[in-house]
Design a protein around this motif. Structure first.
Motif, PDB file in Angstrom:
ATOM      1  N   TYR A   1      42.688  20.955 -34.279  1.00 19.86           N
ATOM      2  CA  TYR A   1      44.091  22.030 -35.049  1.00 19.86           C
ATOM      3  C   TYR A   1      43.296  22.162 -36.101  1.00 19.86           C
ATOM      4  CZ  TYR A   1      46.786  19.901 -38.447  1.00 19.86           C
ATOM      5  OH  TYR A   1      47.908  20.183 -39.917  1.00 19.86           O
TER       6      TYR A   1
ATOM      7  N   THR B   1      44.455  25.949 -36.827  1.00 25.47           N
ATOM      8  CA  THR B   1      45.352  25.960 -37.840  1.00 25.47           C
ATOM      9  C   THR B   1      44.021  27.687 -39.014  1.00 25.47           C
ATOM     10  OG1 THR B   1      45.497  24.300 -38.061  1.00 25.47           O
ATOM     11  CG2 THR B   1      46.052  25.485 -40.502  1.00 25.47           C
ATOM     12  N   THR B   2      43.212  27.226 -39.124  1.00 25.28           N
ATOM     13  CA  THR B   2      42.459  28.110 -40.297  1.00 25.28           C
ATOM     14  C   THR B   2      42.777  29.411 -39.673  1.00 25.28           C
ATOM     15  OG1 THR B   2      41.176  26.249 -41.087  1.00 25.28           O
ATOM     16  CG2 THR B   2      39.677  29.051 -40.810  1.00 25.28           C
TER      17      THR B   2
ATOM     18  N   GLN C   1      51.136  25.468 -36.572  1.00 27.77           N
ATOM     19  CA  GLN C   1      50.151  24.917 -35.978  1.00 27.77           C
ATOM     20  C   GLN C   1      50.218  23.662 -35.889  1.00 27.77           C
ATOM     21  OE1 GLN C   1      48.090  27.117 -33.923  1.00 27.77           O
ATOM     22  NE2 GLN C   1      50.052  28.568 -34.436  1.00 27.77           N
ATOM     23  N   SER C   2      50.522  23.160 -36.724  1.00 25.80           N
ATOM     24  CA  SER C   2      50.262  21.533 -36.332  1.00 25.80           C
ATOM     25  C   SER C   2      51.553  21.311 -35.219  1.00 25.80           C
ATOM     26  CB  SER C   2      51.151  20.785 -37.553  1.00 25.80           C
ATOM     27  OG  SER C   2      50.311  21.066 -38.712  1.00 25.80           O
TER      28      SER C   2
ATOM     29  N   ALA D   1      45.938  32.401 -32.713  1.00 22.75           N
ATOM     30  CA  ALA D   1      45.793  30.992 -32.860  1.00 22.75           C
ATOM     31  C   ALA D   1      46.632  30.731 -31.824  1.00 22.75           C
ATOM     32  CB  ALA D   1      47.249  30.217 -34.213  1.00 22.75           C
TER      33      ALA D   1
ATOM     34  N   LEU E   1      45.713  31.389 -40.254  1.00 28.59           N
ATOM     35  CA  LEU E   1      45.834  31.106 -41.667  1.00 28.59           C
ATOM     36  C   LEU E   1      45.057  32.983 -42.012  1.00 28.59           C
ATOM     37  CD1 LEU E   1      45.815  28.276 -43.529  1.00 28.59           C
ATOM     38  CD2 LEU E   1      47.626  28.891 -42.950  1.00 28.59           C
TER      39      LEU E   1
ATOM     40  N   GLN F   1      52.688  29.176 -41.429  1.00 32.19           N
ATOM     41  CA  GLN F   1      51.322  29.058 -40.418  1.00 32.19           C
ATOM     42  C   GLN F   1      51.076  27.640 -39.893  1.00 32.19           C
ATOM     43  OE1 GLN F   1      50.769  31.102 -38.096  1.00 32.19           O
ATOM     44  NE2 GLN F   1      52.383  32.889 -39.219  1.00 32.19           N
ATOM     45  N   TRP F   2      50.581  26.979 -41.227  1.00 33.03           N
ATOM     46  CA  TRP F   2      50.668  25.569 -41.013  1.00 33.03           C
ATOM     47  C   TRP F   2      51.683  24.600 -40.274  1.00 33.03           C
ATOM     48  CZ3 TRP F   2      52.223  21.353 -43.692  1.00 33.03           C
ATOM     49  CH2 TRP F   2      51.702  19.983 -43.949  1.00 33.03           C
TER      50      TRP F   2
ATOM     51  N   ASN G   1      44.011  27.308 -30.146  1.00 35.55           N
ATOM     52  CA  ASN G   1      44.189  26.402 -30.424  1.00 35.55           C
ATOM     53  C   ASN G   1      44.833  25.932 -28.743  1.00 35.55           C
ATOM     54  OD1 ASN G   1      46.075  24.297 -30.622  1.00 35.55           O
ATOM     55  ND2 ASN G   1      47.555  25.327 -31.661  1.00 35.55           N
TER      56      ASN G   1
END
Length: 322
Positions: free
Chosen positions: A146, A150-151, A120-121, A184, A154, A116-117, A188
């Motif tokens: 960002y 990302t949070t 999202q990156s 996200a 997660l 997931q990190w 995002n």
């Protein structure tokens, strides 16, 4: 070959079919392999033809290919060369690898958190690359967007996984990545484009003249992009778990565990080959907004536009982003 208007699309973008053909052309993953030198030459030819001059011995195919490279690699607002990993033409190869990995390693918390990190990156880069370039972000705003996205991914992924672990069948647990990605995207994209929501984005009349700015236009564009991005990944992330659940009932398939990840990456790639252009084509790139709606919802922006212009158009247009 005189009087070529290279800016005009090859297809009618007012129709879904025309937009679909256009985005199949523009998001061709092969354009990612074009060198910087090729891209610079394509830009030079594109701008030369746009200015009304066609170099000697230049064919129509060369002009169309220059247009394809330019529009796939350079930002429509700023004309700047985009990072290759953030281009829509990289969505298929980049998305298939990451989505396939998310669908494969969804069982452990470590696997869920890591992928997931990574996703999202990648999404943050894509969202920033394809923003409306007339609204810049500070380094702090970028960092907040960002970290927040990302949070949220997660929390959604780990929380949903923990909730389903004792309450749902293994099939439903396979949908953890999709829930996280959808959540996200809703965070995002608006955060990456927050300045558009705060200050508004430039709006134009039917002739392309800037007549003002609008927060309502920004909200409409961002909402359409969020929907398109979720639609882009939905078929692969919703159908592939069912396929895997069925295949894993066969002992011969279970024995080939080492091939499960490559298989999922390949299948996601097939879905994205179709869904990237389809999702991009759902809404017109040049979106429209009624000025009467602006007058009702954001009267201060409407008044500002009225003071600057002799005539207020019924409809205004703006680049919604991708």
């Amino acid at each position: 070959m005189s009087n070529i208007d290279i800016v005009q699309p090859l297809w009618d973008l007012s129709t879904f079919t025309g937009r679909l053909k256009h985005y199949f052309w523009i998001t061709d993953p092969r354009t990612c392999f074009a060198t910087d030198d090729e891209l610079d030459r394509a830009k030079e030819l594109y701008l030369t033809v746009k200015a009304g001059t066609i170099p000697q011995n230049t064919t129509i195919d060369q002009i169309h290919y220059a247009k394809k490279l330019y529009e796939s690699a350079f930002h429509p607002d700023s004309g700047e060369k985009q990072n290759v990993f953030g281009r829509m033409s990289f969505q298929m190869p980049g998305g298939m690898a990451i989505t396939g990995a998310m669908l494969q390693w969804y069982k452990t918390t470590t696997g869920v958190v890591f992928w997931q990190w990574v996703n999202q990156s990648f999404n943050a880069l894509v969202n920033y690359t394809n923003r409306n370039a007339n609204s810049s972000l500070s380094t702090t705003q970028l960092a907040v967007a960002y970290v927040s996205a990302t949070t949220s991914a997660l929390v959604a992924a780990v929380g949903y996984k923990a909730y389903l672990q004792k309450r749902a069948t293994p099939l439903f647990q396979r949908y953890v990545p999709f829930v996280a990605v959808a959540a996200a995207n809703c965070i995002n994209i608006p955060l990456m484009r927050q300045n558009e929501l705060i200050h508004g984005i430039g709006i134009e009349d039917e002739n392309g003249n800037v007549v003002g700015s609008s927060r309502l236009a920004a909200g409409k564009g961002i909402a359409q992009v969020v929907f398109s991005r979720i639609a882009m990944c939905a078929p692969g992330m919703l159908i592939l778990p069912i396929i895997m659940e069925r295949l894993e009932q066969y002992q011969s398939f279970r024995r080939m565990a080492i091939l499960h990840a490559p298989f999922q990456v390949l299948v996601v790639g097939c879905f994205l080959t179709v869904m990237v252009p389809t999702a991009c084509a759902l809404f017109p790139q040049k979106a429209e907004l009624s000025t009467s709606m602006m007058k009702l919802v954001e009267p201060e922006f409407y008044e500002e536009m009225r003071k600057k212009n002799d005539r207020i158009p019924e409809l205004v247009y703006f680049n919604k982003g991708l």
